[in-house]
Write an enzyme that holds these catalytic residues in place. Sequence first.
Site, short mmCIF file in Angstrom:
data_model
loop_
_atom_site.label_atom_id
_atom_site.label_comp_id
_atom_site.label_asym_id
_atom_site.label_seq_id
_atom_site.Cartn_x
_atom_site.Cartn_y
_atom_site.Cartn_z
N ASN A 196 8.02 17.10 15.66
CA ASN A 196 8.10 16.08 14.61
C ASN A 196 7.60 16.65 13.29
O ASN A 196 6.49 17.20 13.23
CB ASN A 196 7.23 14.86 14.96
N GLU A 197 8.42 16.57 12.27
CA GLU A 197 8.00 16.98 10.92
C GLU A 197 7.12 18.24 10.94
O GLU A 197 5.98 18.22 10.47
CB GLU A 197 7.27 15.85 10.21
N GLU B 49 13.85 8.78 9.56
CA GLU B 49 12.80 7.83 9.20
C GLU B 49 12.92 7.45 7.75
O GLU B 49 13.19 8.31 6.90
CB GLU B 49 11.41 8.47 9.34
N TRP C 291 0.04 5.70 3.09
CA TRP C 291 -0.64 6.97 2.85
C TRP C 291 -0.68 7.36 1.38
O TRP C 291 -1.07 8.47 1.03
CB TRP C 291 -0.02 8.09 3.69
N LYS D 121 -1.64 1.50 10.82
CA LYS D 121 -1.47 0.05 11.08
C LYS D 121 -1.02 -0.71 9.85
O LYS D 121 -0.48 -1.80 9.97
CB LYS D 121 -2.74 -0.53 11.69
#
Length: 693
Positions: A160-161, A320, A328, A369
């Site tokens: 992933n990435e 995505e 972030w 979250k």
Amino acid sequence: MTERREFRWPHPLQGNSQEIWYGGDYNPEQWPEEIWDEDVALMRKAGVNLVSLGIFSWAKLQPSEDTWDFDWLDRIIEKLGTAGIAVDLASATASPPMWLTQAHPEVLWRDERGNVCWPGARQHWRATSPVFREYALALCTKMAEHYRDNPYIVAWHVNNEYGCHNRFDYSDDAMKAFQLWCKKRYGDIESVNAAWGTSFWSQQMGDFSQILPPRFIGEGNFMNPGKLLDFKRFSSDALQEFFRAERDTLERITPDIPLTTNFMVSAGNSMLDYDAWGKDVDFVSNDHYFVPGDQHLDELAYSSSLVDGIARKRPWFLMEHSTGAVNWRTINYRKEQGQLIRDSLVHLAMGANAICYFQWRQSSSGAEKFHTAMLPHAGEHSQDFREVCELGENLKVLSGAGVTSSTVVKSSVAVVYDYESEWASEHTATPTQQVRHWTEPLDWFRALADCGITADMVPIRADWDSYEAVVLPSVYLLDERNTKRVHDYVATGGKLFATYYTGIADGDDHIWLGGYPGSIRDVLGMRSEDFAPLGTDVSGVLDHLNLSNGAVAHDLADVITSVAGSAQVLAQYEAEEWTGMSGIPAITLNVYGEGLAAYVGCRLGREGLARTLPDLLSHMHITASGGSSSASVLRVERVDVNTQEHFVFLFNRTHQDVTVSREGTVLVSSRATVHEETSTATLKANGLLVMKY
Ligand code: GLA
Ligand code: GLA
């Protein structure tokens, strides 16, 4: 350089026809099993037909070195598959479990000061660790063996990435791998010395064991630029090699499942050379997160166009993006009304045949979250979920109309992007820290859009020389090969725009001598002797320069001291005599062979370029093509080359209502009113229209 892999795209589940893939990352292990049925039911409601599973599941799949647990993953894959939802299955190697890093702390990467990156988040592994490689490939083997006959797995999502957090590792493993990499690239140490210019500051190396990664040299000191550039190349290559090892392990066992890994292509991010990676995947996939504010749409279109270029105009997969805010940034802005649907359809317009999000259900705990998701904290009775369902409907309509058989129509203008020019121009010992490669391509993309031209973003390795016009925007490095391409392109009738800070250095970052831009001066018919940085950090210095065409330069201007007889000056600086810039040419246009070559010798920014371009384009005989070619609308067209069916996408670039003309049958509209009588439509802010003709 290995060959480009053959394009392979995930097949629909048995009995289904090819549709736009729609879904996102799904992390069922974060939730009690009781809610899995609700997840699947709501996915169906939203029109989801694919999810990515297992990306961060290593600790759950292999709870200790000798125990494996696939039962939970089997159960959810079965539930999804029988509901018609395909799975893009991760190799699950992105975040190693605690038992592994405690038994083998030598897999953890180290920063430039030698500090260990401890577990606590993810990607706390080094690509060059033989120990980590063994464990990761063992997991790949288990995954592939376990799922080799599962009918619901349509693609591998490898890792992933890569490099998101572990791009640079300065460990001893990395050092040894870097030494080998240099040996492969240069053959002997004298060639490394020459490439890095080590006679400067007594840095000559006697053999390969003396090559260190660019470890800490003290605050404010200056690392050897050649070493630094090569370390960036090496770091991208080391991760790419790790990817290939994972890929090949999976492929040996499941040769029929196409593989990808999600890139992070966006205007401000050049961590890895994604164009070099593009040849190693079966299909390109990308993660893109919106930039809030007035760049939002343009930056998104720019990035997705660059992905389309990296994919060489074959379909690509939006792995995505976000339904709304990320969590972030310092301030995590929401999306505006209409942007959830609009953003997805911009990616689609630019060649994405899959629209996926991070993530399906918003987490209630953990570091993300507050990151929005398809199914938000508020649950299904929410605006976001309703729009997710509406988008699902839209995608069905577009699939039904055949959009997946179409590809993006080639623009008349290519704007070149070069990862290595960005890397080299990031060095801290340059004429000005205000200038790097990446900002200029985005400014050109936006300014061209202001003139009604949606340019193609084209990686420097790709076929930019097949376009009617090409922009080289601060392409700082031009090696011999690209220098020759520029010459051939213009000589045979190409129309070139080059800017300041282009062609300054060769592939080793050695300056081309004799005046700037060294390797293509003859094509451009001008010569600059010096850089004139413009700044505001001290008083009494030049902070801007006015051009005779009304544009204003900031950050950097070239001191152009001679112009060839075949060239004309289109604009010059208007400044006081003491500045030394009064009357200096700012924009020139040269006739070279059968082509034309314009030079913009200063940073004009999007605004200054937009002001300059209409005149410059007309000197170059370039017209905006296509229907609604106004600055207020971004227009993208896809075509099915077999049926000649065209899909026209129009997006409102402003916050005001804009009126566009109808160009065919309206398939999808969002925040738009179609006026049948006049064959026009009004697009509200963030509104859009998709039509077919
Ligand atoms: C990246 C990662 C995802 C998630 C998102 C959102 O793209 O791949 O796992 O962390 O960012 O932040
Ligand atoms: C100092 C050093 C020189 C050179 C100059 C210019 O004076 O002694 O070697 O680096 O700065 O930066």
